[in-house]
Design a protein around this motif. Structure first.
Motif, PDB file in Angstrom:
ATOM      1  N   THR A  95       1.949   6.943  -6.193  1.00 49.98           N
ATOM      2  CA  THR A  95       0.993   7.718  -7.097  1.00 49.98           C
ATOM      3  C   THR A  95       0.771   9.614  -6.806  1.00 49.98           C
ATOM      4  OG1 THR A  95      -1.040   6.381  -6.264  1.00 49.98           O
ATOM      5  CG2 THR A  95      -1.181   8.398  -6.929  1.00 49.98           C
ATOM      6  N   LEU A  96       1.991   9.142  -5.539  1.00 46.16           N
ATOM      7  CA  LEU A  96       2.613  11.341  -5.492  1.00 46.16           C
ATOM      8  C   LEU A  96       3.139  10.934  -7.163  1.00 46.16           C
ATOM      9  CD1 LEU A  96       2.358  10.673  -1.467  1.00 46.16           C
ATOM     10  CD2 LEU A  96       0.820  11.999  -3.238  1.00 46.16           C
TER      11      LEU A  96
ATOM     12  N   PHE B 239       0.838  -1.193  -0.122  1.00 45.91           N
ATOM     13  CA  PHE B 239       0.222  -0.027   0.403  1.00 45.91           C
ATOM     14  C   PHE B 239       1.012   1.140   0.271  1.00 45.91           C
ATOM     15  CE2 PHE B 239      -2.082   3.164   2.865  1.00 45.91           C
ATOM     16  CZ  PHE B 239      -2.640   3.873   1.939  1.00 45.91           C
TER      17      PHE B 239
ATOM     18  N   TYR C 155       6.782  24.746  -8.630  1.00 46.86           N
ATOM     19  CA  TYR C 155       7.277  24.787  -7.461  1.00 46.86           C
ATOM     20  C   TYR C 155       9.016  25.071  -7.840  1.00 46.86           C
ATOM     21  CZ  TYR C 155       3.501  22.366  -5.446  1.00 46.86           C
ATOM     22  OH  TYR C 155       1.914  22.518  -5.441  1.00 46.86           O
TER      23      TYR C 155
ATOM     24  N   VAL D  77      -5.970   6.004   2.704  1.00 39.84           N
ATOM     25  CA  VAL D  77      -5.088   7.110   1.842  1.00 39.84           C
ATOM     26  C   VAL D  77      -5.393   8.235   3.192  1.00 39.84           C
ATOM     27  CG1 VAL D  77      -5.110   8.679   0.446  1.00 39.84           C
ATOM     28  CG2 VAL D  77      -5.139   6.017  -0.517  1.00 39.84           C
TER      29      VAL D  77
ATOM     30  N   PHE E 131      -0.826  22.811  -2.033  1.00 42.69           N
ATOM     31  CA  PHE E 131       0.300  21.858  -2.199  1.00 42.69           C
ATOM     32  C   PHE E 131      -0.682  20.692  -1.303  1.00 42.69           C
ATOM     33  CE2 PHE E 131       2.777  19.201   0.032  1.00 42.69           C
ATOM     34  CZ  PHE E 131       3.203  18.780  -1.028  1.00 42.69           C
ATOM     35  N   LEU E 132      -1.203  21.211  -0.679  1.00 45.80           N
ATOM     36  CA  LEU E 132      -1.652  20.275   0.297  1.00 45.80           C
ATOM     37  C   LEU E 132      -3.100  19.395  -0.696  1.00 45.80           C
ATOM     38  CD1 LEU E 132      -1.769  20.870   4.253  1.00 45.80           C
ATOM     39  CD2 LEU E 132       0.058  19.046   2.705  1.00 45.80           C
TER      40      LEU E 132
ATOM     41  N   MET F 236       1.932  13.732  -9.210  1.00 46.32           N
ATOM     42  CA  MET F 236       2.455  15.447  -9.231  1.00 46.32           C
ATOM     43  C   MET F 236       2.973  15.998 -10.181  1.00 46.32           C
ATOM     44  SD  MET F 236       0.388  16.730  -6.056  1.00 46.32           S
ATOM     45  CE  MET F 236       1.393  18.493  -5.240  1.00 46.32           C
TER      46      MET F 236
ATOM     47  N   HIS G 162      -9.842  22.708  -6.128  1.00 45.63           N
ATOM     48  CA  HIS G 162      -8.192  22.662  -5.869  1.00 45.63           C
ATOM     49  C   HIS G 162      -8.556  23.760  -4.322  1.00 45.63           C
ATOM     50  CE1 HIS G 162      -5.801  20.443  -8.870  1.00 45.63           C
ATOM     51  NE2 HIS G 162      -6.494  19.431  -8.155  1.00 45.63           N
TER      52      HIS G 162
ATOM     53  N   ARG H 194       1.107  17.117 -13.075  1.00 41.81           N
ATOM     54  CA  ARG H 194      -0.225  18.056 -13.220  1.00 41.81           C
ATOM     55  C   ARG H 194      -0.045  19.462 -13.846  1.00 41.81           C
ATOM     56  NH1 ARG H 194      -4.025  16.589 -10.024  1.00 41.81           N
ATOM     57  NH2 ARG H 194      -5.003  17.866 -10.429  1.00 41.81           N
TER      58      ARG H 194
ATOM     59  N   GLU I 250      -3.559  19.817  -4.119  1.00 39.03           N
ATOM     60  CA  GLU I 250      -3.454  19.028  -5.229  1.00 39.03           C
ATOM     61  C   GLU I 250      -2.517  17.495  -4.954  1.00 39.03           C
ATOM     62  OE1 GLU I 250      -0.458  21.776  -7.341  1.00 39.03           O
ATOM     63  OE2 GLU I 250      -2.171  23.217  -7.545  1.00 39.03           O
ATOM     64  N   THR I 251      -1.941  17.716  -3.651  1.00 37.37           N
ATOM     65  CA  THR I 251      -1.397  16.027  -3.275  1.00 37.37           C
ATOM     66  C   THR I 251      -2.823  15.389  -2.904  1.00 37.37           C
ATOM     67  OG1 THR I 251       0.190  17.030  -2.217  1.00 37.37           O
ATOM     68  CG2 THR I 251      -0.090  15.150  -1.784  1.00 37.37           C
TER      69      THR I 251
ATOM     70  N   LEU J  91      -6.211   9.483  -7.136  1.00 36.37           N
ATOM     71  CA  LEU J  91      -6.039   8.235  -8.674  1.00 36.37           C
ATOM     72  C   LEU J  91      -5.631   7.056  -8.270  1.00 36.37           C
ATOM     73  CD1 LEU J  91      -3.265  10.836 -10.279  1.00 36.37           C
ATOM     74  CD2 LEU J  91      -5.970  10.398 -11.220  1.00 36.37           C
ATOM     75  N   MET J  92      -5.212   7.104  -6.986  1.00 33.82           N
ATOM     76  CA  MET J  92      -5.185   5.402  -6.171  1.00 33.82           C
ATOM     77  C   MET J  92      -7.148   4.431  -6.209  1.00 33.82           C
ATOM     78  SD  MET J  92      -2.513   4.545  -4.515  1.00 33.82           S
ATOM     79  CE  MET J  92      -2.684   3.229  -3.415  1.00 33.82           C
TER      80      MET J  92
ATOM     81  N   SER K  39      -5.922  15.869  -3.756  1.00 32.15           N
ATOM     82  CA  SER K  39      -5.978  15.074  -5.106  1.00 32.15           C
ATOM     83  C   SER K  39      -5.523  14.140  -6.082  1.00 32.15           C
ATOM     84  CB  SER K  39      -6.699  16.512  -5.964  1.00 32.15           C
ATOM     85  OG  SER K  39      -7.553  17.187  -5.489  1.00 32.15           O
ATOM     86  N   THR K  40      -3.731  14.354  -5.594  1.00 31.68           N
ATOM     87  CA  THR K  40      -3.047  13.301  -6.489  1.00 31.68           C
ATOM     88  C   THR K  40      -3.650  11.843  -6.111  1.00 31.68           C
ATOM     89  OG1 THR K  40      -2.083  15.006  -7.195  1.00 31.68           O
ATOM     90  CG2 THR K  40      -0.878  12.982  -7.417  1.00 31.68           C
ATOM     91  N   LEU K  41      -3.211  11.534  -4.396  1.00 30.97           N
ATOM     92  CA  LEU K  41      -4.245  10.606  -4.256  1.00 30.97           C
ATOM     93  C   LEU K  41      -5.309   9.918  -4.626  1.00 30.97           C
ATOM     94  CD1 LEU K  41      -1.974  11.022  -0.468  1.00 30.97           C
ATOM     95  CD2 LEU K  41      -1.746   9.595  -1.661  1.00 30.97           C
TER      96      LEU K  41
END
Lengths: 205, 205
Positions: A170-171, A163, A184, B194, B163-164, A174, B140, A177, B166-167, B173-174, B169-171
């Motif tokens: 998955t991270l 997991f 950044y 998650v 940043f949080l 980023m 976001h 995007r 977007e992170t 994708l699991m 949201s990216t998660l």
């Protein structure tokens, strides 16, 4: 009737050494083109043109476009696995290794794999799909092994290491995007933020 | 020469109310089809057939296929935003809200947006792309607002709230990863894992 001697294919290379390097060139060119334009939009002719070989030469090395796609994807994934292994074995500190790995993967997200697979899947046979998925799975397993080790050393809390590996991978999306390069300052800066969140979490302590 | 009366388009609905529901039906059908098969593979004819209206009726409501795609995407993203807002406002505890939000999003990943956009982008004009991106950005921003609030209340540590967002949201994708439904017993179980990782991190305490 005696068999006719096989007609030598146009552009077929003469030496084994040369074969390998031509094969590599085709694979890398194909990877880059598939990544840029997706599966369907790229023709074998285009791949050949880009690396200066004829279409029969491509067919000499690869049975079909789906087969070339499979080899391109598994080669790319195997490279990600090798880089992962190298970076995580090289450093003593898990966090440093993860930052270096994240930096490399954010700069060159293999994320697009999912996008390409979605498009290509209907053209591939079961075996080709399975081989690509297995190459991807091996990256997760390698990561999971390192996480397992870190749990044994009480660096990470007890959690399903697979997991964690999948979450970490998955991270890395980023890096895909929109606008991220602007927001950044560098892939390293983003890598540090992502790894820090992955390890420490967002909660106040 | 007197202007000929405009020929009534086949299937053009008679009432304004009806117009709205037909429009909604077209939008939802288009969203589902684009999500399933991607942009190019879906024709307006197919969308019409699926919801029982003629192609001219679609053209009565939407100027073009790219325009319908844009409306379908922004409608879908606006719905994600509304659900996000509802779930995060409803609960007192950030973690509970995030788990419920993650459960909803993992079950129905809007992730595929990136895949669809990649394929559709060359057919859309700049304004259409911008409108879709803005609808995504608003999700976001909404998430970031809640994270900002949680930082002020010292529930979350100080970090760039965007940043949080977007992170997080990216998660989500699991939910897209192959085999996940098999590996985790439910979307709720995966959501809890998650969110817990997002908040607590993987490090041993």
């Amino acid at each position: 009737m005696p068999e006719k001697p096989a007609k030598r294919l146009r552009g077929r290379p003469k030496q084994a050494d040369n074969d390998i390097s031509i094969q590599q060139t085709i694979i890398y060119t194909a990877s880059a083109l598939f990544k840029e334009y997706g599966y369907e939009a790229v023709s074998l002719q285009q791949i050949g043109k880009q690396c200066g070989v004829s279409k029969p030469t491509i067919y000499y090395h690869f049975a079909s476009k789906p087969e070339l796609f499979k080899v391109a994807m598994t080669t790319m994934l195997n490279n990600v696995r090798k880089v992962t292994s190298h970076l995580l074995n090289e450093v003593d500190h898990l966090e440093h290794g993860l930052v270096r790995l994240a930096e490399a993967r954010l700069a060159n997200p293999h994320a697009e794999i999912e996008t390409m697979m979605r498009e290509a899947e209907s053209f591939l046979d079961e075996k080709q799909v399975r081989e690509i998925r297995e190459a991807e799975q091996q990256i997760h397993e390698l990561l999971a092994e390192h996480f397992r080790l870190a749990m044994d050393q009480q660096i990470l809390r007890e959690e399903d290491p697979m997991f964690l590996a999948e979450t970490f991978s998955t991270l890395m999306l980023m890096g895909n995007r929109e606008n991220n390069p602007q927001k950044y300052e560098s892939h390293l800066a983003l890598a540090q933020k992502v790894v820090s969140l992955f390890l420490q979490g967002a909660k106040a302590t």
